[in-house]
Motif scaffolding. Structure first.
Motif, PDB file in Angstrom:
ATOM      1  N   PRO A  15      88.162  56.241 -48.249  1.00 45.65           N
ATOM      2  CA  PRO A  15      87.765  57.497 -47.613  1.00 45.65           C
ATOM      3  C   PRO A  15      87.877  57.457 -46.091  1.00 45.65           C
ATOM      4  N   SER A  16      87.758  58.637 -45.503  1.00 49.02           N
ATOM      5  CA  SER A  16      87.878  58.780 -44.049  1.00 49.02           C
ATOM      6  C   SER A  16      86.821  57.962 -43.306  1.00 49.02           C
ATOM      7  N   GLY A  17      87.249  57.247 -42.284  1.00 49.84           N
ATOM      8  CA  GLY A  17      86.327  56.492 -41.438  1.00 49.84           C
ATOM      9  C   GLY A  17      85.918  55.153 -42.022  1.00 49.84           C
ATOM     10  N   LEU A  41     100.520  61.998 -41.511  1.00 52.62           N
ATOM     11  CA  LEU A  41     101.500  62.990 -41.987  1.00 52.62           C
ATOM     12  C   LEU A  41     100.789  64.253 -42.492  1.00 52.62           C
ATOM     13  N   TYR A  42      99.622  64.066 -43.156  1.00 50.34           N
ATOM     14  CA  TYR A  42      98.851  65.239 -43.592  1.00 50.34           C
ATOM     15  C   TYR A  42      98.228  65.951 -42.388  1.00 50.34           C
ATOM     16  N   ARG A  43      97.769  65.173 -41.417  1.00 49.74           N
ATOM     17  CA  ARG A  43      97.207  65.778 -40.204  1.00 49.74           C
ATOM     18  C   ARG A  43      98.292  66.536 -39.427  1.00 49.74           C
ATOM     19  N   LEU A  44      99.498  65.974 -39.368  1.00 53.30           N
ATOM     20  CA  LEU A  44     100.598  66.638 -38.658  1.00 53.30           C
ATOM     21  C   LEU A  44     100.972  67.941 -39.360  1.00 53.30           C
ATOM     22  N   LEU A  94      95.310  65.441 -33.168  1.00 55.60           N
ATOM     23  CA  LEU A  94      95.353  64.936 -34.553  1.00 55.60           C
ATOM     24  C   LEU A  94      93.972  64.586 -35.075  1.00 55.60           C
ATOM     25  N   ARG A  95      93.087  64.159 -34.169  1.00 54.93           N
ATOM     26  CA  ARG A  95      91.764  63.665 -34.576  1.00 54.93           C
ATOM     27  C   ARG A  95      90.666  64.720 -34.468  1.00 54.93           C
ATOM     28  N   LEU A  96      91.005  65.927 -34.008  1.00 56.61           N
ATOM     29  CA  LEU A  96      89.965  66.957 -33.883  1.00 56.61           C
ATOM     30  C   LEU A  96      89.448  67.337 -35.265  1.00 56.61           C
ATOM     31  N   MET A 102      91.536  70.999 -41.933  1.00 50.63           N
ATOM     32  CA  MET A 102      92.780  71.625 -42.427  1.00 50.63           C
ATOM     33  C   MET A 102      93.623  70.593 -43.193  1.00 50.63           C
ATOM     34  N   ALA A 103      93.618  69.323 -42.704  1.00 49.31           N
ATOM     35  CA  ALA A 103      94.406  68.274 -43.374  1.00 49.31           C
ATOM     36  C   ALA A 103      93.924  68.094 -44.812  1.00 49.31           C
ATOM     37  N   SER A 104      92.618  68.145 -44.984  1.00 45.24           N
ATOM     38  CA  SER A 104      92.068  67.976 -46.322  1.00 45.24           C
ATOM     39  C   SER A 104      92.504  69.126 -47.238  1.00 45.24           C
ATOM     40  N   VAL A 106      95.374  71.014 -46.835  1.00 42.13           N
ATOM     41  CA  VAL A 106      96.813  70.950 -47.140  1.00 42.13           C
ATOM     42  C   VAL A 106      97.111  69.792 -48.103  1.00 42.13           C
ATOM     43  N   ALA A 107      96.269  68.731 -48.008  1.00 46.36           N
ATOM     44  CA  ALA A 107      96.493  67.560 -48.880  1.00 46.36           C
ATOM     45  C   ALA A 107      96.187  67.863 -50.345  1.00 46.36           C
ATOM     46  N   ALA A 108      95.476  68.960 -50.590  1.00 44.34           N
ATOM     47  CA  ALA A 108      95.148  69.317 -51.978  1.00 44.34           C
ATOM     48  C   ALA A 108      96.262  70.140 -52.627  1.00 44.34           C
ATOM     49  N   ASP A 132      98.612  52.781 -45.400  1.00 45.83           N
ATOM     50  CA  ASP A 132      97.208  53.214 -45.331  1.00 45.83           C
ATOM     51  C   ASP A 132      97.075  54.671 -45.763  1.00 45.83           C
ATOM     52  N   GLY A 133      96.142  54.950 -46.686  1.00 44.07           N
ATOM     53  CA  GLY A 133      95.961  56.339 -47.125  1.00 44.07           C
ATOM     54  C   GLY A 133      94.925  56.516 -48.203  1.00 44.07           C
ATOM     55  N   ARG A 134      95.232  57.417 -49.132  1.00 45.40           N
ATOM     56  CA  ARG A 134      94.302  57.711 -50.238  1.00 45.40           C
ATOM     57  C   ARG A 134      94.929  57.389 -51.594  1.00 45.40           C
ATOM     58  N   ASP A 135      96.272  57.520 -51.650  1.00 43.51           N
ATOM     59  CA  ASP A 135      96.971  57.366 -52.939  1.00 43.51           C
ATOM     60  C   ASP A 135      98.130  56.387 -52.809  1.00 43.51           C
ATOM     61  N   MET A 136      98.018  55.466 -51.827  1.00 40.99           N
ATOM     62  CA  MET A 136      99.114  54.518 -51.611  1.00 40.99           C
ATOM     63  C   MET A 136      99.298  53.618 -52.839  1.00 40.99           C
ATOM     64  N   GLY A 137      98.176  53.121 -53.371  1.00 40.11           N
ATOM     65  CA  GLY A 137      98.267  52.206 -54.521  1.00 40.11           C
ATOM     66  C   GLY A 137      98.397  52.918 -55.856  1.00 40.11           C
ATOM     67  N   ASP A 183      81.857  66.627 -47.162  1.00 44.21           N
ATOM     68  CA  ASP A 183      82.661  67.707 -47.771  1.00 44.21           C
ATOM     69  C   ASP A 183      84.074  67.223 -48.082  1.00 44.21           C
ATOM     70  N   ARG A 184      84.646  66.500 -47.107  1.00 46.55           N
ATOM     71  CA  ARG A 184      86.024  66.029 -47.278  1.00 46.55           C
ATOM     72  C   ARG A 184      86.129  64.996 -48.413  1.00 46.55           C
ATOM     73  N   ASP A 185      85.124  64.105 -48.482  1.00 52.32           N
ATOM     74  CA  ASP A 185      85.100  63.114 -49.573  1.00 52.32           C
ATOM     75  C   ASP A 185      85.133  63.830 -50.913  1.00 52.32           C
ATOM     76  N   THR A 190      87.853  65.046 -55.841  1.00 50.43           N
ATOM     77  CA  THR A 190      87.861  65.937 -57.010  1.00 50.43           C
ATOM     78  C   THR A 190      89.144  66.746 -57.147  1.00 50.43           C
ATOM     79  N   ARG A 191      90.059  66.609 -56.181  1.00 51.84           N
ATOM     80  CA  ARG A 191      91.293  67.397 -56.312  1.00 51.84           C
ATOM     81  C   ARG A 191      92.065  66.931 -57.552  1.00 51.84           C
ATOM     82  N   THR A 192      92.850  67.861 -58.103  1.00 55.75           N
ATOM     83  CA  THR A 192      93.515  67.533 -59.361  1.00 55.75           C
ATOM     84  C   THR A 192      94.703  66.597 -59.144  1.00 55.75           C
TER      85      THR A 192
END
Ligand SMILES: Nc1ncnc2c1ncn2[C@@H]1O[C@H](COP(=O)(O)OP(=O)(O)OP(=O)(O)O)[C@@H](O)[C@H]1O
Ligand SMILES: Nc1ccn([C@H]2C[C@H](O)[C@@H](COP(=O)(O)O)O2)c(=O)n1
Length: 228
Positions: A15-17, A41-44, A94-96, A102-104, A106-108, A132-137, A183-185, A190-192
């Motif tokens: 997760p983030s952080g 890439l999601y933040r961009l 990127l870090r705001l 918004m990244a969260s 678009v990532a869904a 590094d990410g959420r679904d790399m593995g 919220d982001r976690d 829970t995204r499909t």
């Protein structure tokens, strides 16, 4: 076996952080590997959507932004990584928190994840990659040699993010940061499509009470790397 699959990959999800970016950077430097910060890439994509005033519910238009991102990663004169979007340095934007939220979103969107897949896999180059990410593995590099899942409590992560933003001269409210992390976690878990879960067989590290050096050492021990 394809040429790409001969290139070793270490995936660091979480997760983030939780410290993925920091730890992945140190690992990549120690191992002499390339680094993929897939969250960037999601933040961009999020920044591009905000900049071009695109309605995030228009999934096709958002996916088009992801596919056509004009992005350059290059080292700055201070040795840090600079990120240019449409030729402009967007390191701070990127870090705001607005970008994170918004990244969260678009990532869904499944088409966005699909659009970024090839770009992410192109980072797999010799002598190896730390991703590094959420679904790399789980999705992007399911055949990775070593998989790590890094976590920490939401409170610790909010504190770390707060400190990081203040150091960058960005005003931040710790209670808002904690809420946005929770919220982001929830959205990420829970995204499909490609939800945030540890990959099968991943080495899980809870960094809440560990220093950066201790986390790095645990991972180096896990992958069997010893410094000469
Ligand atoms: N074990 C740790 N102990 C103390 N601080 C840490 C630790 N790990 C990371 N940090 C600090 O926490 C902050 C957030 O870390 P980092 O940006 O690496 O997290 P992340 O998981 O990549 O976040 P994101 O997914 O949002 O990009 C940084 O300031 C980093 O220095
Ligand atoms: N592989 C990835 C990387 C990131 N995301 C999402 C998760 C966050 O909501 C957002 C920004 O990521 P961060 O920079 O905080 O790591 O992008 C994802 O879904 N998959």
């Amino acid at each position: 076996m394809s040429e790409a699959s001969k290139v070793p990959v270490i995936t660091v999800d979480g997760p983030s952080g939780s410290g993925k970016g920091t730890i992945s950077q140190i690992l990549a430097t120690k191992l002499g590997y390339h680094l993929l910060d897939s969250g960037a890439l999601y933040r961009l994509t999020a920044l591009s959507v905000i900049k071009h005033d695109i309605d995030v519910s228009d999934e096709e238009a958002v996916a088009k932004e992801a596919l056509e991102l004009d992005v350059v990663f290059k080292p700055s004169s201070h040795g840090e990584q600079m990120v240019l979007l449409d030729g402009q340095d967007v390191g701070v934007q990127l870090r705001l928190d607005e970008t994170s939220a918004m990244a969260s979103k678009v990532a869904a969107i499944p088409q966005v994840r699909e659009a970024l897949l090839t770009r992410q896999r192109q980072f797999r180059q010799l002598p190896g990659l730390v991703a590094d990410g959420r679904d790399m593995g789980t999705v992007v590099f399911p055949d990775a040699e070593h998989k790590v899942f890094l976590t920490a409590s939401p409170e610790i992560r909010a504190e770390r993010r707060h400190k990081q933003l203040i150091e960058k001269g960005v005003n931040a409210n710790i209670r808002h940061l904690l809420k946005s992390i929770i919220d982001r976690d929830e959205r990420d878990r829970t995204r499909t499509v490609a939800p945030l879960v540890p990959a099968e067989g991943a080495f899980v590290v809870d960094s809440s009470n560990l220093s950066i050096d201790e986390v790095v050492q645990q991972i180096l021990d896990f992958i069997g790397f010893s410094e000469a």
